[in-house]
Structure formats: C-alpha cells, structure tokens
Design a protein around this motif. Structure first.
Motif, PDB file in Angstrom:
ATOM      1  N   ALA A   7       0.814  -1.202   0.146  1.00  0.00           N
ATOM      2  CA  ALA A   7      -0.097   0.138  -0.016  1.00  0.00           C
ATOM      3  C   ALA A   7       0.886   1.306  -0.005  1.00  0.00           C
ATOM      4  N   ILE A   8       0.345   2.306  -0.571  1.00  0.00           N
ATOM      5  CA  ILE A   8       0.973   3.537  -0.765  1.00  0.00           C
ATOM      6  C   ILE A   8      -0.192   4.426  -0.091  1.00  0.00           C
ATOM      7  N   VAL A   9       0.551   5.401   0.649  1.00  0.00           N
ATOM      8  CA  VAL A   9      -0.287   6.460   1.282  1.00  0.00           C
ATOM      9  C   VAL A   9       0.367   7.910   0.905  1.00  0.00           C
ATOM     10  N   ILE A  10      -0.498   8.903   0.117  1.00  0.00           N
ATOM     11  CA  ILE A  10      -0.059   9.835  -0.255  1.00  0.00           C
ATOM     12  C   ILE A  10      -0.780  11.031   0.572  1.00  0.00           C
ATOM     13  N   GLY A  11       0.396  11.487   1.583  1.00  0.00           N
ATOM     14  CA  GLY A  11      -0.212  12.563   2.456  1.00  0.00           C
ATOM     15  C   GLY A  11      -0.086  12.314   3.882  1.00  0.00           C
ATOM     16  N   GLY A 114       8.966  13.883  -0.226  1.00  0.00           N
ATOM     17  CA  GLY A 114       8.683  14.367  -1.559  1.00  0.00           C
ATOM     18  C   GLY A 114       7.376  14.627  -2.267  1.00  0.00           C
ATOM     19  N   HIS A 115       7.405  14.861  -3.585  1.00  0.00           N
ATOM     20  CA  HIS A 115       6.389  15.151  -4.327  1.00  0.00           C
ATOM     21  C   HIS A 115       5.849  13.958  -4.820  1.00  0.00           C
ATOM     22  N   ALA A 116       4.422  13.472  -4.673  1.00  0.00           N
ATOM     23  CA  ALA A 116       4.130  12.227  -5.393  1.00  0.00           C
ATOM     24  C   ALA A 116       3.297  12.545  -6.429  1.00  0.00           C
ATOM     25  N   ARG A 117       3.554  11.828  -7.597  1.00  0.00           N
ATOM     26  CA  ARG A 117       2.710  12.071  -8.833  1.00  0.00           C
ATOM     27  C   ARG A 117       2.621  10.629  -9.355  1.00  0.00           C
ATOM     28  N   PHE A 118       1.255  10.503  -9.833  1.00  0.00           N
ATOM     29  CA  PHE A 118       0.897   9.176 -10.564  1.00  0.00           C
ATOM     30  C   PHE A 118       1.462   9.035 -11.682  1.00  0.00           C
ATOM     31  N   GLU A 119       1.865   7.843 -12.057  1.00  0.00           N
ATOM     32  CA  GLU A 119       2.385   7.360 -13.525  1.00  0.00           C
ATOM     33  C   GLU A 119       1.159   6.383 -14.150  1.00  0.00           C
ATOM     34  N   GLY A 120       0.505   5.861 -13.401  1.00  0.00           N
ATOM     35  CA  GLY A 120      -0.435   4.977 -13.772  1.00  0.00           C
ATOM     36  C   GLY A 120      -1.428   4.509 -12.428  1.00  0.00           C
ATOM     37  N   PRO A 121      -2.545   3.608 -12.633  1.00  0.00           N
ATOM     38  CA  PRO A 121      -3.264   3.443 -11.605  1.00  0.00           C
ATOM     39  C   PRO A 121      -2.495   2.853 -10.658  1.00  0.00           C
ATOM     40  N   GLY A 122      -1.498   2.142 -10.608  1.00  0.00           N
ATOM     41  CA  GLY A 122      -0.980   1.593  -9.476  1.00  0.00           C
ATOM     42  C   GLY A 122       0.539   1.911  -9.226  1.00  0.00           C
ATOM     43  N   VAL A 123       0.893   3.101  -9.815  1.00  0.00           N
ATOM     44  CA  VAL A 123       2.272   3.500  -9.877  1.00  0.00           C
ATOM     45  C   VAL A 123       2.456   5.033  -9.655  1.00  0.00           C
ATOM     46  N   VAL A 124       3.189   5.322  -8.604  1.00  0.00           N
ATOM     47  CA  VAL A 124       3.618   6.776  -8.127  1.00  0.00           C
ATOM     48  C   VAL A 124       5.152   6.938  -8.045  1.00  0.00           C
ATOM     49  N   ARG A 125       5.416   7.885  -8.764  1.00  0.00           N
ATOM     50  CA  ARG A 125       6.844   8.566  -8.673  1.00  0.00           C
ATOM     51  C   ARG A 125       7.203   9.712  -7.780  1.00  0.00           C
ATOM     52  N   VAL A 126       8.231   9.608  -6.996  1.00  0.00           N
ATOM     53  CA  VAL A 126       8.364  10.671  -5.873  1.00  0.00           C
ATOM     54  C   VAL A 126      10.136  10.729  -6.314  1.00  0.00           C
ATOM     55  N   ASN A 271      -5.848  20.071  -2.779  1.00  0.00           N
ATOM     56  CA  ASN A 271      -4.518  19.798  -3.498  1.00  0.00           C
ATOM     57  C   ASN A 271      -4.239  18.861  -4.296  1.00  0.00           C
ATOM     58  N   THR A 272      -5.098  18.796  -5.336  1.00  0.00           N
ATOM     59  CA  THR A 272      -5.114  17.680  -6.427  1.00  0.00           C
ATOM     60  C   THR A 272      -4.686  18.076  -7.669  1.00  0.00           C
ATOM     61  N   ASP A 273      -4.414  19.320  -8.089  1.00  0.00           N
ATOM     62  CA  ASP A 273      -4.221  19.771  -9.422  1.00  0.00           C
ATOM     63  C   ASP A 273      -2.601  19.207  -9.978  1.00  0.00           C
ATOM     64  N   ASP A 274      -1.728  18.619  -8.727  1.00  0.00           N
ATOM     65  CA  ASP A 274      -0.513  18.470  -9.620  1.00  0.00           C
ATOM     66  C   ASP A 274      -0.212  17.067  -8.755  1.00  0.00           C
ATOM     67  N   LEU A 275      -1.092  16.362  -8.862  1.00  0.00           N
ATOM     68  CA  LEU A 275      -0.949  15.001  -8.411  1.00  0.00           C
ATOM     69  C   LEU A 275      -0.738  13.716  -9.807  1.00  0.00           C
ATOM     70  N   GLY A 276      -1.145  14.438 -10.793  1.00  0.00           N
ATOM     71  CA  GLY A 276      -0.999  13.505 -12.090  1.00  0.00           C
ATOM     72  C   GLY A 276      -2.113  12.465 -11.872  1.00  0.00           C
TER      73      GLY A 276
END
Length: 459
Positions: A7-11, A114-126, A271-276
């Motif tokens: 699991a990943i928790v963002i925030g 760091g800043h998390a951004r989605f790269e796909g449904p189950g993928v997050v880049r930081v 704060n959703t405009d820069d999460l991808g």
C-alpha cells in the motif's frame, strides 16, 4: 529505482498516518509520502495553531473584563505578538514532530519525503523513485482559495497560512469572507487590538446557518467593535499609501475600506491539481475534488481518497472518520459509509457555535412536521455565573418520529455541549430519552432536557 509495496499512502494529514499504522498491523508493507509538513492542515495551519491563538485572544479579552469579576489588572492590557505567535508555533511544532517520530518508528512503514505524482493506476513517482502498490490512498488535503477578484494580483494579501507568521498586530485588518475561518481571525485580531472590518458578498454572515444564528453572530462581533459589511457586491483591491484599498460597494456605508492588511478567507481548494491524477484515470469534479463513492473508493479500483481532497467533509474529524471507514471496510469486513455520518462542526468565535445535523431551514425543506425549541443563554445558570450570556440553544425534531434532526448551540461551551445531542443522534434514540436524563448541575448541558421539554410545532 523501483520499489513494491502492499500500500502507498500519499499525504500525512489526519487520515494517512493512522491508516498506515492499521495497514502495517495487518501485515502490509506500506510507504507513506509527505511533500511538506507532517500532520496536515490541522496540525500546521488549521486547528492547533489557530485555536492556540484564539486562547491567547480570549485571555486578553478576559483581562480587559477583569473588573467585572472583581479582579484588578492594570490597563491597558498589552499584547506581545511575538510571544503569542511563538506559543502557537510551539504547539504546532510539537504535534508535527510527534506525528513524524511516530510514523518513522512503525515497523513496516517507509517514510518518503517528496512530491508524489501518479504515472499509472498503481504507480507513483517521487523524485527518482518509482513506487508500485495494488492499494493507494490519497490524503493530500487542501489550501486557501484565492479567487480571481479584480486587483487581487496587485496587492499583498494574507491567507489562513501566511497570517500565522505575523509578529505584529495589524493596524486595520480587512477580512474578505464572512464565514468560519474569516470570523475566527476577525475576532481574534480585534482582541489583539487591531481595527477589523469583515467584508462579505452575501447578505449575511455564515450563510449556511439559520438567519437567527447569523444575526446573533453578527451582533457578537459588532459588540466587540468589528465592522461588518455584508452585501459587498463589487469586491476589488488597489494598492494604497496606507496598505490596501478594498472596494466594497455595499448597499450602505463607505464604498471603499482601507486596511493595513487584508486576509482572504473565501473558501478552500483541494491539493489535487499536481498529482497526475489524469495518468491514473482518477476522476475529479469541476472544483478539483476527487470523486468517491460511499466507501471512499475512487472510480479506479484500488485507489481511495480521504480527507479534504474528496469534498465529502472539510474538518479534521471527518478526515479521521474517513480513515475509520476505509480501515473498517478493508480490514474488518465492515460496511461503513460516509452517508451514515451525521454532520457536526463548530465555529470557534467566542462564544462558540456548536452545530449538528440539519439547520431549521434545512429541516423545513424536508416537508416533515417539525418541532422546535429555543432558549437564550441568559436563562442558562452556568452562563450567568460565568458572565458569558450571549447566544442561544436551539433544537429541531421530527414531530412524528420524535427523532432529533439537528441543533445549534451558540454560547459558552457550545462546542462541547452539542455532543450530548450528537451522541443521542448517533445512537438513534428519540428526544424523550434525552429529555428524561438527569444531567449535572451547574452546567450548560443541563439545559438540554429543558429545551427538549419546550419543543413546539413550527407555526
């Protein structure tokens, strides 16, 4: 570098850390990502620092009234704003550091800053790291909304975050926005010694409340010397030699107010405009709030949204309840729903407003036969004894089912007293059960059975 988690928790706001703890206790490997301050809005720029400032402002207000209680204090009462701010900073810092230390000490939790951004449904880049997990929980909160009002980009303005950094008392604080956040800062800084003007576009303050509540709150603020300008239909800003000129254009009064400082308190945005989110296919509404179902799942399987970013609540307690709902459904096999939550909140002016359930206006819109009872705080012994008799208590009930539909307690300890009614509503019992309770004397709560006994049909 790629890492796999359960699991990943963002925030790391109110919902995220507690959920991370529950998930690891269930044997999961969890990453929690925080790009700025641990603890979220409440700990850093919301409840904790502001209520600490409210407490300092109340102390100043009470000191000025000391003669009423037979206590002699030399006038004038001084305000050391640097110490006031330092006290609030200490409360926030201790809480923030406590959250971070707790998270870093949980076995099975990896804390990533760091800043998390989605790269796909189950993928997050930081940054350079790519995190993968079948379960992702978004808990990114919100921030002050700055609408595109005329001239707003030409002047310096404060938000609920930047105003916390003030180390001096403004000469004249103009608060744009007559709702919950704005009114708390308005009274607070008036008690610190500032001249204060509240500017509200609507015809009355806190428009979601009943008219009698709005008017009583306005009277409370006006009695303390706060100028209230409602029906401000043409708000705009221009630089001025003395600070900022705020165009008001109300139906009465001067069309321009000049303040040394301006606070914009006109709502929040997620704060959703820069999460991808688009890369993950997560749907958001027209305001940027993540769309969720009754169990807080997004439209993408395996992704949930909790707290202020989902538009289903704007409070610390609703964010924490979001965590409870998700954890109960995911880990305990429950079927908890957001729609089962009874709305409750408070406005922390002094005296505070405690609110639960429907307002009288909302109850009337149901078409049900209603009962209502209202009692001024001047008839509450505890309020009289404390010399704090402003406000009133009001309860609305269904005449046929005898269910309590809602209540407003504007008065001393209103934020605490309202829980007696909230608890009964959550228990699903009828008002006669509470009416025959035997509360402690002398308290504000002891008047609840009396108010219930006076319920009468709405004319």
């Amino acid at each position: 570098m790629s890492s796999d988690y359960d699991a990943i928790v963002i925030g790391a706001g109110q919902a995220g850390p507690s959920l991370a703890g529950r998930l690891t206790a269930a044997g999961m490997k969890v990453a929690i990502v925080e790009r700025h301050l641990f603890g979220g809005t409440c700990v850093n720029t919301g409840c904790m620092p502001t209520k600490t400032l409210v407490a300092s402002a109340y102390a100043a207000h009470l000191a000025r009234r000391s003669a009423e209680y037979g206590v002699a204090i030399e006038a004038p009462v001084g305000i050391d704003m640097k110490r006031v701010r330092a006290r609030a900073d200490t409360v926030s810092t201790n809480a923030r550091e406590g959250v971070e230390k707790w998270l870093r000490g949980i076995d099975g939790v990896t804390v990533i800053q760091g800043h998390a951004r989605f790269e796909g449904p189950g993928v997050v880049r930081v940054g350079e790291s790519v995190l993968k997990a079948p379960r992702i929980f978004i808990n990114v909160g919100g921030r002050a909304n700055v609408p595109d009002m005329p001239g707003v980009g030409t002047v310096d303005y404060l938000t609920n975050t930047s105003i916390l950094k003030l180390q001096t008392v403004p000469r004249h604080l103009v608060v744009v926005g007559g709702s919950y956040i704005g009114l708390e800062f308005a009274q607070m800084y008036r008690r610190f010694g500032a001249e204060v003007t509240v500017v509200e576009m609507a015809p009355r303050l806190i428009a979601r409340e009943d008219e009698d509540v709005s008017e009583a709150v306005r009277d409370i603020l006006s009695d303390e010397g706060i100028a209230v300008r409602t029906s401000a239909t043409c708000i705009g800003f221009k630089p001025h030699a003395d600070g900022v000129a705020v165009n008001v254009d109300c139906t009465s009064g001067e069309p321009v107010v000049v303040g040394s400082h301006v606070l914009l308190a006109v709502g929040r945005r997620p704060n959703t405009d820069d999460l991808g989110l688009d890369k993950a296919g997560v749907a958001v509404d027209s305001r940027g709030y993540i769309e969720v179902d009754d169990g807080l799942s997004t439209n993408v399987p395996g992704i949930w949204a909790m707290g202020d970013c989902n538009g289903r609540g704007a409070f610390t307690h609703t964010a924490y309840n979001d965590y409870e709902i998700v954890a109960a459904n995911l880990l305990d096999g429950d079927d908890r729903r957001v729609s089962d939550r009874i709305s409750a909140y408070a406005l922390y002016i002094d005296p505070p407003l405690g609110r639960v359930g429907l307002s009288e206006t909302e109850a009337k819109q149901t078409g049900h036969k209603l009962l209502v009872s209202k009692r001024p705080m001047t008839r509450v012994g505890r309020a009289v004894e404390k010399g704090e008799t402003k406000g009133f208590m009001k309860v609305i009930a269904d005449a046929e089912t005898k269910e309590i539909l809602g209540a407003a307690i504007l008065g001393v300890s209103g934020d605490e007293t309202i829980h007696g009614i909230l608890d009964m509503m959550n228990a699903g019992v009828t008002y006669p059960v509470l009416q025959w309770a035997v509360p402690i004397h002398p308290t504000v709560s002891e008047l609840i059975p009396t108010v219930l006994g006076d319920l009468k049909p709405i004319a």
